[in-house]
Design a protein around this motif. Structure first.
Motif, PDB file in Angstrom:
ATOM      1  N   VAL A 164      -8.693 -65.126   2.712  1.00  0.00           N
ATOM      2  CA  VAL A 164      -9.471 -63.979   2.255  1.00  0.00           C
ATOM      3  C   VAL A 164     -10.657 -63.795   3.186  1.00  0.00           C
ATOM      4  CG1 VAL A 164     -10.904 -63.115   0.376  1.00  0.00           C
ATOM      5  CG2 VAL A 164      -8.753 -64.262  -0.142  1.00  0.00           C
ATOM      6  N   GLU A 165     -10.732 -62.626   3.828  1.00  0.00           N
ATOM      7  CA  GLU A 165     -11.776 -62.370   4.826  1.00  0.00           C
ATOM      8  C   GLU A 165     -12.546 -61.093   4.495  1.00  0.00           C
ATOM      9  OE1 GLU A 165     -12.261 -61.825   9.685  1.00  0.00           O
ATOM     10  OE2 GLU A 165     -10.285 -61.716   8.751  1.00  0.00           O
ATOM     11  N   PRO A 166     -13.830 -61.213   4.132  1.00  0.00           N
ATOM     12  CA  PRO A 166     -14.626 -60.011   3.873  1.00  0.00           C
ATOM     13  C   PRO A 166     -15.013 -59.325   5.186  1.00  0.00           C
ATOM     14  CG  PRO A 166     -16.014 -61.956   3.682  1.00  0.00           C
ATOM     15  CD  PRO A 166     -14.605 -62.452   3.939  1.00  0.00           C
ATOM     16  N   VAL A 167     -14.982 -58.018   5.174  1.00  0.00           N
ATOM     17  CA  VAL A 167     -15.389 -57.231   6.343  1.00  0.00           C
ATOM     18  C   VAL A 167     -16.579 -56.382   5.924  1.00  0.00           C
ATOM     19  CG1 VAL A 167     -14.697 -55.544   8.086  1.00  0.00           C
ATOM     20  CG2 VAL A 167     -13.018 -57.186   7.204  1.00  0.00           C
ATOM     21  N   LEU A 168     -17.760 -56.770   6.395  1.00  0.00           N
ATOM     22  CA  LEU A 168     -18.998 -56.094   6.029  1.00  0.00           C
ATOM     23  C   LEU A 168     -19.443 -55.183   7.164  1.00  0.00           C
ATOM     24  CD1 LEU A 168     -20.841 -59.162   4.498  1.00  0.00           C
ATOM     25  CD2 LEU A 168     -19.803 -57.274   3.254  1.00  0.00           C
ATOM     26  N   PRO A 169     -19.911 -53.993   6.844  1.00  0.00           N
ATOM     27  CA  PRO A 169     -20.313 -53.065   7.898  1.00  0.00           C
ATOM     28  C   PRO A 169     -21.567 -53.519   8.630  1.00  0.00           C
ATOM     29  CG  PRO A 169     -20.904 -52.185   5.746  1.00  0.00           C
ATOM     30  CD  PRO A 169     -20.074 -53.418   5.496  1.00  0.00           C
ATOM     31  N   GLN A 170     -21.582 -53.298   9.915  1.00  0.00           N
ATOM     32  CA  GLN A 170     -22.778 -53.540  10.707  1.00  0.00           C
ATOM     33  C   GLN A 170     -23.792 -52.427  10.436  1.00  0.00           C
ATOM     34  OE1 GLN A 170     -23.645 -56.088  12.790  1.00  0.00           O
ATOM     35  NE2 GLN A 170     -21.819 -57.153  12.046  1.00  0.00           N
ATOM     36  N   PRO A 171     -25.076 -52.668  10.772  1.00  0.00           N
ATOM     37  CA  PRO A 171     -26.068 -51.602  10.576  1.00  0.00           C
ATOM     38  C   PRO A 171     -25.650 -50.309  11.263  1.00  0.00           C
ATOM     39  CG  PRO A 171     -27.156 -53.663  11.070  1.00  0.00           C
ATOM     40  CD  PRO A 171     -25.694 -53.918  11.250  1.00  0.00           C
ATOM     41  N   HIS A 172     -26.038 -49.217  10.665  1.00  0.00           N
ATOM     42  CA  HIS A 172     -25.678 -47.882  11.132  1.00  0.00           C
ATOM     43  C   HIS A 172     -26.948 -47.191  11.601  1.00  0.00           C
ATOM     44  CE1 HIS A 172     -24.574 -43.518   9.880  1.00  0.00           C
ATOM     45  NE2 HIS A 172     -24.107 -43.759  11.093  1.00  0.00           N
ATOM     46  N   LEU A 173     -27.034 -46.950  12.898  1.00  0.00           N
ATOM     47  CA  LEU A 173     -28.221 -46.341  13.502  1.00  0.00           C
ATOM     48  C   LEU A 173     -27.951 -44.882  13.825  1.00  0.00           C
ATOM     49  CD1 LEU A 173     -31.020 -46.409  14.975  1.00  0.00           C
ATOM     50  CD2 LEU A 173     -29.762 -47.116  17.023  1.00  0.00           C
ATOM     51  N   VAL A 174     -28.848 -44.004  13.366  1.00  0.00           N
ATOM     52  CA  VAL A 174     -28.813 -42.593  13.740  1.00  0.00           C
ATOM     53  C   VAL A 174     -30.114 -42.309  14.470  1.00  0.00           C
ATOM     54  CG1 VAL A 174     -28.717 -40.210  12.919  1.00  0.00           C
ATOM     55  CG2 VAL A 174     -27.425 -41.993  11.721  1.00  0.00           C
ATOM     56  N   VAL A 175     -30.027 -41.924  15.721  1.00  0.00           N
ATOM     57  CA  VAL A 175     -31.226 -41.631  16.501  1.00  0.00           C
ATOM     58  C   VAL A 175     -31.206 -40.165  16.898  1.00  0.00           C
ATOM     59  CG1 VAL A 175     -30.126 -42.497  18.618  1.00  0.00           C
ATOM     60  CG2 VAL A 175     -32.612 -42.301  18.509  1.00  0.00           C
ATOM     61  N   ILE A 176     -32.316 -39.475  16.620  1.00  0.00           N
ATOM     62  CA  ILE A 176     -32.401 -38.031  16.795  1.00  0.00           C
ATOM     63  C   ILE A 176     -33.315 -37.713  17.967  1.00  0.00           C
ATOM     64  CG2 ILE A 176     -32.956 -35.842  15.669  1.00  0.00           C
ATOM     65  CD1 ILE A 176     -32.710 -37.274  12.980  1.00  0.00           C
ATOM     66  N   VAL A 215     -28.056 -37.725  17.573  1.00  0.00           N
ATOM     67  CA  VAL A 215     -28.151 -36.306  17.212  1.00  0.00           C
ATOM     68  C   VAL A 215     -29.000 -35.631  18.274  1.00  0.00           C
ATOM     69  CG1 VAL A 215     -28.853 -34.639  15.469  1.00  0.00           C
ATOM     70  CG2 VAL A 215     -27.983 -36.877  14.756  1.00  0.00           C
ATOM     71  N   ASP A 216     -28.362 -34.828  19.112  1.00  0.00           N
ATOM     72  CA  ASP A 216     -29.024 -34.140  20.217  1.00  0.00           C
ATOM     73  C   ASP A 216     -28.446 -32.737  20.287  1.00  0.00           C
ATOM     74  OD1 ASP A 216     -29.998 -33.119  22.584  1.00  0.00           O
ATOM     75  OD2 ASP A 216     -29.265 -34.758  23.849  1.00  0.00           O
ATOM     76  N   GLU A 239     -27.567 -31.512  10.512  1.00  0.00           N
ATOM     77  CA  GLU A 239     -26.838 -31.744   9.267  1.00  0.00           C
ATOM     78  C   GLU A 239     -26.446 -33.220   9.216  1.00  0.00           C
ATOM     79  OE1 GLU A 239     -26.056 -30.022   6.615  1.00  0.00           O
ATOM     80  OE2 GLU A 239     -27.214 -28.286   7.289  1.00  0.00           O
ATOM     81  N   LEU A 240     -27.343 -34.046   8.676  1.00  0.00           N
ATOM     82  CA  LEU A 240     -27.124 -35.485   8.747  1.00  0.00           C
ATOM     83  C   LEU A 240     -26.011 -35.970   7.828  1.00  0.00           C
ATOM     84  CD1 LEU A 240     -30.759 -36.856   9.125  1.00  0.00           C
ATOM     85  CD2 LEU A 240     -29.082 -36.245  10.879  1.00  0.00           C
ATOM     86  N   SER A 241     -25.513 -35.093   6.971  1.00  0.00           N
ATOM     87  CA  SER A 241     -24.333 -35.467   6.185  1.00  0.00           C
ATOM     88  C   SER A 241     -23.147 -35.742   7.109  1.00  0.00           C
ATOM     89  CB  SER A 241     -23.981 -34.369   5.183  1.00  0.00           C
ATOM     90  OG  SER A 241     -23.732 -33.140   5.851  1.00  0.00           O
ATOM     91  N   ALA A 247     -35.394 -33.778   7.664  1.00  0.00           N
ATOM     92  CA  ALA A 247     -33.969 -34.019   7.445  1.00  0.00           C
ATOM     93  C   ALA A 247     -33.700 -35.493   7.177  1.00  0.00           C
ATOM     94  CB  ALA A 247     -33.162 -33.541   8.647  1.00  0.00           C
ATOM     95  N   ALA A 248     -34.393 -36.369   7.889  1.00  0.00           N
ATOM     96  CA  ALA A 248     -34.208 -37.806   7.703  1.00  0.00           C
ATOM     97  C   ALA A 248     -34.649 -38.247   6.310  1.00  0.00           C
ATOM     98  CB  ALA A 248     -34.980 -38.579   8.770  1.00  0.00           C
ATOM     99  N   LEU A 249     -35.769 -37.694   5.824  1.00  0.00           N
ATOM    100  CA  LEU A 249     -36.278 -38.084   4.518  1.00  0.00           C
ATOM    101  C   LEU A 249     -35.423 -37.547   3.374  1.00  0.00           C
ATOM    102  CD1 LEU A 249     -40.140 -37.736   5.053  1.00  0.00           C
ATOM    103  CD2 LEU A 249     -38.799 -39.840   4.830  1.00  0.00           C
ATOM    104  N   ALA A 250     -34.568 -36.593   3.665  1.00  0.00           N
ATOM    105  CA  ALA A 250     -33.659 -36.065   2.636  1.00  0.00           C
ATOM    106  C   ALA A 250     -32.441 -36.962   2.445  1.00  0.00           C
ATOM    107  CB  ALA A 250     -33.217 -34.654   3.009  1.00  0.00           C
ATOM    108  N   THR A 251     -32.322 -38.016   3.232  1.00  0.00           N
ATOM    109  CA  THR A 251     -31.200 -38.951   3.148  1.00  0.00           C
ATOM    110  C   THR A 251     -31.649 -40.227   2.439  1.00  0.00           C
ATOM    111  OG1 THR A 251     -31.622 -40.214   5.176  1.00  0.00           O
ATOM    112  CG2 THR A 251     -30.476 -38.088   5.406  1.00  0.00           C
TER     113      THR A 251
END
Length: 324
Positions: free
Chosen positions: A109-121, A144-145, A164-166, A191-195
């Protein structure tokens, strides 16, 4: 491994969703599991793929979710109670199963955990450097550029051209860094604070940051919202070059993660109610239990039809053995 399971694992990994892979590494007939059989288990208890029959699957699900919560893999031995002592060794979790079968399984049994998710604008040397360094750490990086192209940011997983950060799949485990260099700081930070991002940072001087936060306050942003903003973003290393700013920001993010503020996902809060099969002693998930019986106003749950049949033959005997 089943191709559908592989495809689902790739999709969940891309979207930063946690899951567990469970693979049969050994079996003894007549167990219905086969060596190499693999299933994918999600935090909501759903199973895709095949591991084994009615006795094995609930047990593997339970242990898989424990592995996901702890973030550590494990090897399970599922077999008759009398074999557990002989099979027990360091690193092996032994689980009794007693469903009228002489079969047994070992499941990794091997858990797969997501790595941190970086969004740079934004668009600046710091943006490209930050995305590249995050990618080198195995983090998922989205840039996001508004005028950007994928080839401009080889370290990014994706390049988006809209605020549209969604579209960036932002979750409560995401990190957002606004590095718009005065071009559209206010709109990007709004936009960032709306997430639900765990971290929101603004690359700006203190004076500029105060002006941006003041503008958002005038537009109705609450003090709690503005308190989420790390400004200036990154460790204070004094006057440094743009590329070095990226190093300072990533250092702060690594520090935040080490402190548990950017923790990986834990299993979803799915309520569970488990009972002990009074015949064989296995743990049974009440919500998914197929076999059940009521005796003297108490409902009992069973792992299999065989256990239910034995209970119905002498319910008083088995009910008396259940701890009060």
């Amino acid at each position: 491994m089943n191709a559908d399971v592989l495809a689902l694992a790739a999709d969940l990994s891309r979207r930063g969703r946690p899951f567990v892979l469970a693979t049969v590494v050994w079996r003894r007939a007549p167990s219905s599991g086969k060596e190499g059989s693999t299933a994918l288990i999600t935090p909501d208890h759903r199973v895709r793929g095949w591991l084994g029959g009615a006795c094995a699957e609930p047990t593997v699900i339970r242990e898989a979710l424990r592995a996901l919560e702890e973030g550590t893999p494990r090897l399970l031995f599922l077999g008759p109670p009398e074999e557990l002592a002989a099979r027990g060794r360091e690193g092996v979790v032994t689980v009794p199963i007693a469903c009228q079968s002489e079969g047994a399984l070992e499941v990794y049994v091997e858990p797969v955990l997501p790595q941190p998710h970086l969004v740079v604008i934004g668009r600046s040397p710091a943006v490209g450097t930050l995305a590249s360094m995050a990618g080198a750490l195995g983090w998922r990086a989205v840039v996001v550029d508004e005028g950007g192209l994928a080839e401009d940011y080889p370290g990014a997983d994706r390049v988006l051209t809209s605020l549209e950060l969604s579209d960036a799949d932002v979750t409560e485990r995401s990190v957002i860094v606004v590095a718009t260099q005065g071009h559209y700081d206010e709109a990007a930070l709004e936009a960032a604070l709306a997430t639900p991002a765990a971290y929101v940072g603004l690359v700006a001087s203190r004076k500029r940051a105060d002006a941006v936060l003041g503008y958002l306050r005038d537009r109705g942003a609450s003090d709690d919202q503005l308190a989420r903003v790390h400004a200036p973003a990154g460790l204070d290393l004094g006057k440094i070059a743009h590329e070095e700013i990226a190093v300072a920001i990533l250092a702060e993010l690594v520090e935040e993660r080490a402190a548990g503020n950017l923790a990986a996902a834990s299993p979803a809060d799915v309520p569970t109610h488990e009972e002990i099969d009074p015949v064989c002693g296995m743990t049974v998930d009440v919500a998914s239990a197929v076999y059940r019986a009521t005796f003297e106003d108490t409902t009992y749950y069973f792992c299999s039809a065989g256990c239910l049949t034995r209970f119905e033959e002498d319910p008083a005997r088995f009910a008396a053995a259940v701890p009060g």
